[in-house]
Design a protein around this motif. Structure first.
Motif, PDB file in Angstrom:
ATOM      1  N   ALA A 191      11.122 -29.542-116.558  1.00 16.76           N
ATOM      2  CA  ALA A 191      10.040 -30.522-116.706  1.00 16.76           C
ATOM      3  C   ALA A 191      10.598 -31.943-116.671  1.00 16.76           C
ATOM      4  N   GLU A 192      11.684 -32.167-117.365  1.00 19.98           N
ATOM      5  CA  GLU A 192      12.303 -33.497-117.391  1.00 19.98           C
ATOM      6  C   GLU A 192      12.790 -33.908-116.003  1.00 19.98           C
ATOM      7  N   ARG A 193      13.403 -32.985-115.282  1.00 26.24           N
ATOM      8  CA  ARG A 193      13.897 -33.297-113.940  1.00 26.24           C
ATOM      9  C   ARG A 193      12.755 -33.587-112.978  1.00 26.24           C
ATOM     10  N   VAL A 194      11.664 -32.802-113.058  1.00 29.48           N
ATOM     11  CA  VAL A 194      10.496 -33.048-112.198  1.00 29.48           C
ATOM     12  C   VAL A 194       9.939 -34.434-112.476  1.00 29.48           C
ATOM     13  N   LEU A 195       9.717 -34.739-113.756  1.00 32.43           N
ATOM     14  CA  LEU A 195       9.160 -36.051-114.113  1.00 32.43           C
ATOM     15  C   LEU A 195      10.083 -37.189-113.672  1.00 32.43           C
ATOM     16  N   THR A 196      11.358 -37.042-113.905  1.00 30.56           N
ATOM     17  CA  THR A 196      12.314 -38.084-113.516  1.00 30.56           C
ATOM     18  C   THR A 196      12.300 -38.309-112.010  1.00 30.56           C
ATOM     19  N   ALA A 197      12.285 -37.218-111.243  1.00 36.95           N
ATOM     20  CA  ALA A 197      12.297 -37.343-109.783  1.00 36.95           C
ATOM     21  C   ALA A 197      11.012 -37.980-109.268  1.00 36.95           C
ATOM     22  N   VAL A 198       9.867 -37.482-109.721  1.00 36.76           N
ATOM     23  CA  VAL A 198       8.588 -37.989-109.221  1.00 36.76           C
ATOM     24  C   VAL A 198       8.381 -39.443-109.650  1.00 36.76           C
ATOM     25  N   GLY A 249      10.664 -41.559-110.454  1.00 37.82           N
ATOM     26  CA  GLY A 249      11.659 -42.391-109.776  1.00 37.82           C
ATOM     27  C   GLY A 249      11.211 -42.774-108.373  1.00 37.82           C
ATOM     28  N   VAL A 250      10.692 -41.808-107.633  1.00 44.39           N
ATOM     29  CA  VAL A 250      10.188 -42.101-106.279  1.00 44.39           C
ATOM     30  C   VAL A 250       9.048 -43.121-106.367  1.00 44.39           C
ATOM     31  N   ARG A 251       8.100 -42.876-107.269  1.00 45.86           N
ATOM     32  CA  ARG A 251       6.961 -43.802-107.397  1.00 45.86           C
ATOM     33  C   ARG A 251       7.420 -45.214-107.755  1.00 45.86           C
ATOM     34  N   ARG A 252       8.345 -45.318-108.698  1.00 44.44           N
ATOM     35  CA  ARG A 252       8.805 -46.635-109.155  1.00 44.44           C
ATOM     36  C   ARG A 252       9.490 -47.398-108.023  1.00 44.44           C
ATOM     37  N   VAL A 253      10.389 -46.735-107.309  1.00 48.96           N
ATOM     38  CA  VAL A 253      11.101 -47.404-106.220  1.00 48.96           C
ATOM     39  C   VAL A 253      10.133 -47.822-105.119  1.00 48.96           C
ATOM     40  N   VAL A 254       9.238 -46.939-104.739  1.00 53.75           N
ATOM     41  CA  VAL A 254       8.269 -47.260-103.688  1.00 53.75           C
ATOM     42  C   VAL A 254       7.375 -48.417-104.136  1.00 53.75           C
ATOM     43  N   ARG A 255       6.896 -48.383-105.374  1.00 52.72           N
ATOM     44  CA  ARG A 255       6.034 -49.458-105.878  1.00 52.72           C
ATOM     45  C   ARG A 255       6.752 -50.806-105.809  1.00 52.72           C
ATOM     46  N   ARG A 256       8.004 -50.844-106.242  1.00 55.20           N
ATOM     47  CA  ARG A 256       8.765 -52.104-106.203  1.00 55.20           C
ATOM     48  C   ARG A 256       8.981 -52.594-104.776  1.00 55.20           C
TER      49      ARG A 256
END
Length: 151
Positions: free
Chosen positions: A9-16, A18-25
């Motif tokens: 669960a932690e790895r899924v949340l971190t990955a998803v 992380g992608v959203r944060r980088v794309v948003r920035r």
């Protein structure tokens, strides 16, 4: 819950996230104009998927209180991104519509987001790309299970 599930669960949340944060920035850096908070963008997405949706229905869709959504509607209306129309069946109710400016902005966001992720995907190995494709149905089902748990 066994530890491996917590780790997963932690790895899924971190990955998803992380992608959203980088794309948003990256999108914010590439697109001109004022930047909207994520909560306002989510409301615009709901209205885009459900033209004519009411405030109460949008609140349910977002799992938020009606007054919170109403406040966001007011801000987005003042910004020229949302339009309230009177519901012909109930003149007291408002139906929400995107303005042309909102449609244009959302199309630019979408093009930029897709372009960023598409370019990044080309830098991955075929094995990694195949693994992402194979994981998508399960991630989509996970999203549905999480949605159902909140209703």
């Amino acid at each position: 819950m066994p530890a491996p599930r917590i780790d997963l669960a932690e790895r899924v949340l971190t990955a998803v996230l992380g992608v959203r944060r980088v794309v948003r920035r990256r999108v914010r850096a590439e697109l001109p104009g004022p930047h909207l908070p994520g909560s306002q963008v989510e409301l615009l997405r709901v209205v885009h998927r459900n033209p004519g949706i009411g405030v109460a229905a949008a609140a349910r869709e977002l799992s938020l209180a009606g007054n919170s959504v109403s406040t966001r509607v007011n801000v987005l209306t003042e910004a020229g991104l949302l339009r309230r129309e009177v519901d012909p069946a109930d003149r007291r109710a408002a139906r929400l519509q995107l303005t042309d400016a909102a449609r244009d902005r959302m199309a630019a966001w979408r093009r930029t987001r897709i372009g960023l992720v598409s370019a990044a995907l080309t830098q991955l190995s075929e094995e990694d790309t195949s693994a992402i494709v194979a994981a998508l149905p399960a991630l989509e089902r996970l999203t549905e299970v999480l949605k159902e748990a909140t209703t």
